[in-house]
Motif scaffolding. Sequence first.
Motif, PDB file in Angstrom:
ATOM      1  N   GLN A   1      17.949  45.140  24.598  1.00  0.00           N
ATOM      2  CA  GLN A   1      18.303  45.773  25.859  1.00  0.00           C
ATOM      3  C   GLN A   1      17.066  46.342  26.555  1.00  0.00           C
ATOM      4  OE1 GLN A   1      21.318  45.530  27.095  1.00  0.00           O
ATOM      5  NE2 GLN A   1      20.845  46.641  28.975  1.00  0.00           N
ATOM      6  N   VAL A   2      16.161  46.925  25.780  1.00  0.00           N
ATOM      7  CA  VAL A   2      14.916  47.448  26.363  1.00  0.00           C
ATOM      8  C   VAL A   2      14.134  46.314  27.024  1.00  0.00           C
ATOM      9  CG1 VAL A   2      12.686  48.513  25.844  1.00  0.00           C
ATOM     10  CG2 VAL A   2      14.767  49.379  24.754  1.00  0.00           C
ATOM     11  N   GLU A   3      14.024  45.189  26.349  1.00  0.00           N
ATOM     12  CA  GLU A   3      13.244  44.083  26.906  1.00  0.00           C
ATOM     13  C   GLU A   3      13.928  43.485  28.131  1.00  0.00           C
ATOM     14  OE1 GLU A   3      12.464  41.586  23.506  1.00  0.00           O
ATOM     15  OE2 GLU A   3      10.595  42.680  23.097  1.00  0.00           O
ATOM     16  N   HIS A   4      15.244  43.438  28.127  1.00  0.00           N
ATOM     17  CA  HIS A   4      15.967  42.967  29.307  1.00  0.00           C
ATOM     18  C   HIS A   4      15.682  43.869  30.506  1.00  0.00           C
ATOM     19  CE1 HIS A   4      19.218  41.622  31.909  1.00  0.00           C
ATOM     20  NE2 HIS A   4      19.694  42.856  31.933  1.00  0.00           N
ATOM     21  N   LEU A   5      15.738  45.172  30.294  1.00  0.00           N
ATOM     22  CA  LEU A   5      15.484  46.109  31.391  1.00  0.00           C
ATOM     23  C   LEU A   5      14.024  46.040  31.842  1.00  0.00           C
ATOM     24  CD1 LEU A   5      17.552  49.147  30.086  1.00  0.00           C
ATOM     25  CD2 LEU A   5      18.173  47.602  31.963  1.00  0.00           C
TER      26      LEU A   5
ATOM     27  N   PHE B   1       8.054  31.622  20.715  1.00  0.00           N
ATOM     28  CA  PHE B   1       9.079  32.601  21.090  1.00  0.00           C
ATOM     29  C   PHE B   1      10.409  31.950  21.433  1.00  0.00           C
ATOM     30  CE2 PHE B   1      11.362  35.174  24.219  1.00  0.00           C
ATOM     31  CZ  PHE B   1      11.496  36.366  23.505  1.00  0.00           C
ATOM     32  N   ALA B   2      10.384  30.800  22.088  1.00  0.00           N
ATOM     33  CA  ALA B   2      11.592  30.223  22.685  1.00  0.00           C
ATOM     34  C   ALA B   2      12.738  30.059  21.682  1.00  0.00           C
ATOM     35  CB  ALA B   2      11.275  28.895  23.345  1.00  0.00           C
ATOM     36  N   GLY B   3      12.431  29.673  20.462  1.00  0.00           N
ATOM     37  CA  GLY B   3      13.495  29.441  19.491  1.00  0.00           C
ATOM     38  C   GLY B   3      13.832  30.629  18.615  1.00  0.00           C
ATOM     39  N   SER B   4      13.214  31.756  18.873  1.00  0.00           N
ATOM     40  CA  SER B   4      13.412  32.927  18.022  1.00  0.00           C
ATOM     41  C   SER B   4      14.775  33.573  18.281  1.00  0.00           C
ATOM     42  CB  SER B   4      12.304  33.957  18.274  1.00  0.00           C
ATOM     43  OG  SER B   4      12.416  34.486  19.587  1.00  0.00           O
ATOM     44  N   ALA B   5      15.222  34.382  17.318  1.00  0.00           N
ATOM     45  CA  ALA B   5      16.483  35.107  17.483  1.00  0.00           C
ATOM     46  C   ALA B   5      16.409  36.054  18.671  1.00  0.00           C
ATOM     47  CB  ALA B   5      16.799  35.867  16.193  1.00  0.00           C
ATOM     48  N   GLN B   6      15.239  36.660  18.870  1.00  0.00           N
ATOM     49  CA  GLN B   6      15.033  37.562  20.000  1.00  0.00           C
ATOM     50  C   GLN B   6      15.242  36.826  21.328  1.00  0.00           C
ATOM     51  OE1 GLN B   6      11.056  39.105  19.950  1.00  0.00           O
ATOM     52  NE2 GLN B   6      11.336  40.391  21.767  1.00  0.00           N
ATOM     53  N   ALA B   7      14.686  35.625  21.432  1.00  0.00           N
ATOM     54  CA  ALA B   7      14.830  34.831  22.660  1.00  0.00           C
ATOM     55  C   ALA B   7      16.280  34.438  22.886  1.00  0.00           C
ATOM     56  CB  ALA B   7      13.947  33.596  22.584  1.00  0.00           C
ATOM     57  N   GLN B   8      16.961  34.070  21.830  1.00  0.00           N
ATOM     58  CA  GLN B   8      18.353  33.641  21.965  1.00  0.00           C
ATOM     59  C   GLN B   8      19.245  34.796  22.404  1.00  0.00           C
ATOM     60  OE1 GLN B   8      19.400  31.772  18.230  1.00  0.00           O
ATOM     61  NE2 GLN B   8      17.691  30.325  18.360  1.00  0.00           N
ATOM     62  N   THR B   9      18.975  35.996  21.878  1.00  0.00           N
ATOM     63  CA  THR B   9      19.768  37.154  22.283  1.00  0.00           C
ATOM     64  C   THR B   9      19.536  37.493  23.748  1.00  0.00           C
ATOM     65  OG1 THR B   9      19.615  38.017  20.017  1.00  0.00           O
ATOM     66  CG2 THR B   9      20.304  39.549  21.733  1.00  0.00           C
ATOM     67  N   LEU B  10      18.279  37.446  24.182  1.00  0.00           N
ATOM     68  CA  LEU B  10      17.970  37.703  25.590  1.00  0.00           C
ATOM     69  C   LEU B  10      18.561  36.624  26.497  1.00  0.00           C
ATOM     70  CD1 LEU B  10      14.298  38.962  25.241  1.00  0.00           C
ATOM     71  CD2 LEU B  10      16.171  40.251  26.276  1.00  0.00           C
ATOM     72  N   ALA B  11      18.590  35.399  26.011  1.00  0.00           N
ATOM     73  CA  ALA B  11      19.159  34.302  26.804  1.00  0.00           C
ATOM     74  C   ALA B  11      20.642  34.533  27.078  1.00  0.00           C
ATOM     75  CB  ALA B  11      18.941  32.976  26.095  1.00  0.00           C
ATOM     76  N   ARG B  12      21.315  35.191  26.166  1.00  0.00           N
ATOM     77  CA  ARG B  12      22.738  35.481  26.378  1.00  0.00           C
ATOM     78  C   ARG B  12      22.937  36.503  27.497  1.00  0.00           C
ATOM     79  NH1 ARG B  12      23.043  34.462  20.658  1.00  0.00           N
ATOM     80  NH2 ARG B  12      22.663  36.646  20.087  1.00  0.00           N
ATOM     81  N   LEU B  13      21.846  37.208  27.857  1.00  0.00           N
ATOM     82  CA  LEU B  13      21.901  38.121  29.000  1.00  0.00           C
ATOM     83  C   LEU B  13      21.434  37.429  30.279  1.00  0.00           C
ATOM     84  CD1 LEU B  13      20.430  41.359  27.342  1.00  0.00           C
ATOM     85  CD2 LEU B  13      22.814  40.916  27.922  1.00  0.00           C
TER      86      LEU B  13
ATOM     87  N   ARG C   1      23.206  41.513  32.711  1.00  0.00           N
ATOM     88  CA  ARG C   1      22.944  40.168  33.238  1.00  0.00           C
ATOM     89  C   ARG C   1      21.641  40.138  34.034  1.00  0.00           C
ATOM     90  NH1 ARG C   1      24.580  35.635  31.039  1.00  0.00           N
ATOM     91  NH2 ARG C   1      24.274  33.883  32.460  1.00  0.00           N
ATOM     92  N   ALA C   2      20.790  39.154  33.744  1.00  0.00           N
ATOM     93  CA  ALA C   2      19.545  38.983  34.481  1.00  0.00           C
ATOM     94  C   ALA C   2      19.815  38.481  35.887  1.00  0.00           C
ATOM     95  CB  ALA C   2      18.637  37.993  33.754  1.00  0.00           C
ATOM     96  N   ALA C   3      18.952  38.829  36.812  1.00  0.00           N
ATOM     97  CA  ALA C   3      19.032  38.249  38.159  1.00  0.00           C
ATOM     98  C   ALA C   3      18.880  36.730  38.037  1.00  0.00           C
ATOM     99  CB  ALA C   3      17.944  38.826  39.045  1.00  0.00           C
ATOM    100  N   PRO C   4      19.626  35.966  38.829  1.00  0.00           N
ATOM    101  CA  PRO C   4      19.592  34.508  38.681  1.00  0.00           C
ATOM    102  C   PRO C   4      18.287  33.874  39.128  1.00  0.00           C
ATOM    103  CG  PRO C   4      20.935  35.141  40.568  1.00  0.00           C
ATOM    104  CD  PRO C   4      20.597  36.394  39.851  1.00  0.00           C
ATOM    105  N   GLY C   5      17.453  34.596  39.844  1.00  0.00           N
ATOM    106  CA  GLY C   5      16.197  34.047  40.338  1.00  0.00           C
ATOM    107  C   GLY C   5      15.414  35.120  41.049  1.00  0.00           C
ATOM    108  N   PRO C   6      14.427  34.726  41.862  1.00  0.00           N
ATOM    109  CA  PRO C   6      13.630  35.718  42.573  1.00  0.00           C
ATOM    110  C   PRO C   6      14.487  36.637  43.434  1.00  0.00           C
ATOM    111  CG  PRO C   6      12.621  33.546  42.726  1.00  0.00           C
ATOM    112  CD  PRO C   6      13.965  33.337  42.105  1.00  0.00           C
ATOM    113  N   VAL C   7      14.078  37.904  43.508  1.00  0.00           N
ATOM    114  CA  VAL C   7      14.778  38.903  44.315  1.00  0.00           C
ATOM    115  C   VAL C   7      13.905  39.269  45.512  1.00  0.00           C
ATOM    116  CG1 VAL C   7      16.003  39.814  42.313  1.00  0.00           C
ATOM    117  CG2 VAL C   7      13.823  40.844  42.999  1.00  0.00           C
ATOM    118  N   GLY C   8      14.508  39.855  46.518  1.00  0.00           N
ATOM    119  CA  GLY C   8      13.772  40.250  47.705  1.00  0.00           C
ATOM    120  C   GLY C   8      13.062  41.573  47.525  1.00  0.00           C
ATOM    121  N   ALA C   9      12.069  41.796  48.364  1.00  0.00           N
ATOM    122  CA  ALA C   9      11.371  43.079  48.367  1.00  0.00           C
ATOM    123  C   ALA C   9      12.294  44.177  48.867  1.00  0.00           C
ATOM    124  CB  ALA C   9      10.131  42.993  49.251  1.00  0.00           C
ATOM    125  N   GLY C  10      12.027  45.392  48.421  1.00  0.00           N
ATOM    126  CA  GLY C  10      12.781  46.537  48.910  1.00  0.00           C
ATOM    127  C   GLY C  10      12.190  47.059  50.208  1.00  0.00           C
ATOM    128  N   ASP C  11      12.713  48.190  50.667  1.00  0.00           N
ATOM    129  CA  ASP C  11      12.240  48.804  51.906  1.00  0.00           C
ATOM    130  C   ASP C  11      11.742  50.212  51.580  1.00  0.00           C
ATOM    131  OD1 ASP C  11      11.706  49.728  54.405  1.00  0.00           O
ATOM    132  OD2 ASP C  11      13.655  49.207  55.262  1.00  0.00           O
TER     133      ASP C  11
END
Length: 581
Positions: free
Chosen positions: A310-314, A523-535, A360-370
Amino acid sequence: MTRFLRTAFLLALLATPAVQAKMPVATGTGGGAATISEQATQSAIDVLDRGGNAVDAAVAAAATLGVTDPFSCGIGGGGFMVVYLAKEQRVVTLDHRETAPAAVTSTLFIEEGREMDFYTAVSSGLSVGVPGTVRGWHEALQRYGTMSFEQVLAPAIATAEEGFTVDANFSSLIARNEGKFGRFPATAALYLRNGKALPAGTRLRNPDLARTYRLLAREGVEAFYAGPLASAIVDAVNRPPTASGISVRGGRMTLADLADYQARVRAPLRSRYRGYDLYGMPLPSSGGVTVFEALNILEGYDLKSLPRTQVEHLYLEASRLAFADRDAYLADPEYVDAPVAGLLSKAYAAQRRALIDPARAAPGPVGAGDPFAFQQDASYPLRPALRTLQPESTHTTHLTVSDKDGNVVAYTFTIEDWGGSGIVVPGYGFLLNNELTDFDFTGPHPNVPEGGKRPRSSMTPTLAFKDGRPAFSIGSPGGSTIITTVLQTIVNYIDQGLPMDQAIDAPRLSQRNGAVTDIEPGFAGSAQAQTLARLGQRWSDQAEEIGAANALVFHPDGTVTAVSEGHRHGIGSAQVQTPAR
């Protein structure tokens, strides 16, 4: 210093015992140093042992890195230095970023109405900015050091003359650039043999660079910015000396561009995170603003109570939002009025934080804020559209040094791409930068090329204090991944509670507002990567090492721990003056 004492100093340096084996972590008393090169770290310790302070030692280490790590840094480039002056209890920053020649316009990299190919631009005189490193070293020594150029350059001169043994990492870096280096005879003569990379085990000497350093030691900073050396730089930029049948684009540099170059002493950027006072580089480095904005976003979460995933996702989502703002607003402050106060506002961070979905991760690039509503003057008209992240080379170096009196230096400097433009100045032994490719090639945008302008940088040398005392320093190379490396290391150290060596060695993830996150091999096949991928996190198909960090940690008992990479970039080098027993 008398001639006798100068001679004694130089003889003592040359009599220094052979460099010890690389160790990435060292704890003890006195000063400490961490670089990616054992020769450079040893140079810093030698200067500290001979009475120099942290600034003297940092310049000595940097000059040696110009010999042993020439594809990342050197006197043909520029950088940013953050200095803590213990006696005055203040932090200063020294900006010696390269500048665009005066003749440059916003169409520098436009041909026939279209953007020039990025790598064509890199390997050309067009990409070379006016080098700032030598002016920066001079200013650092004159203002805050205790030694002369002659003294601090002595270890680097010895290393260039005596040579060093090429390791597998150095050889592989040449191999990746055989095509670029082969275009320029002076470069090929230094780093290639029969068109191929120098093999590991080769003894590499650079007598031309030794002569250049001697020139600076004898005649000072002006020998670089005027006279024969300056003329050689201008000739190499405007009429790149290429191999037969090869043509590359020339630049637009003049002797006046070199003569007019100035370093800048700037007030540091300051922020606060979980009881730490953080100091970093202001613009034109985007690193401090972006890291501090992301930390402000993350400060709204109780990261210590959350699982690692969760920390890495945030962390990834906060980095995404901060990078959107970075790309939209940040550039040379002498040309652009960027909304830095708004971007660093805690209230603005709360607004940006509300956009993160913890599940849930953003699906792609996000816009700049104001951020303008969080400025004292909210009338600034720019409201940028979403843009694709500009390519940025990932090759730089970072070093950090402290001394027995408590002074601390965090210093990142670069020539940009691996081997910069690929152009070695004939007869002088150093590579020229390709820093102007850090500009956005097309506008409208705050970071388009302009005469005299400094391209936006990602370099992020950072100092942290706790209760008014130095707590740690951190920085890294890596182009725009510098920002995420420093950010992730700070989160690992402060929020995850990892010791600094583990915080640095942990797998690195770099989300810079792209569709995917850059990752390292394995990293891609690691358990850590798979857990983050579910987010919803998604990974780049191409994995490579990210960054090469160096740090110092200051302990309550007065000891210091120097930390470098434990496995990246061929392992880094850390030393202290008096190791703990």
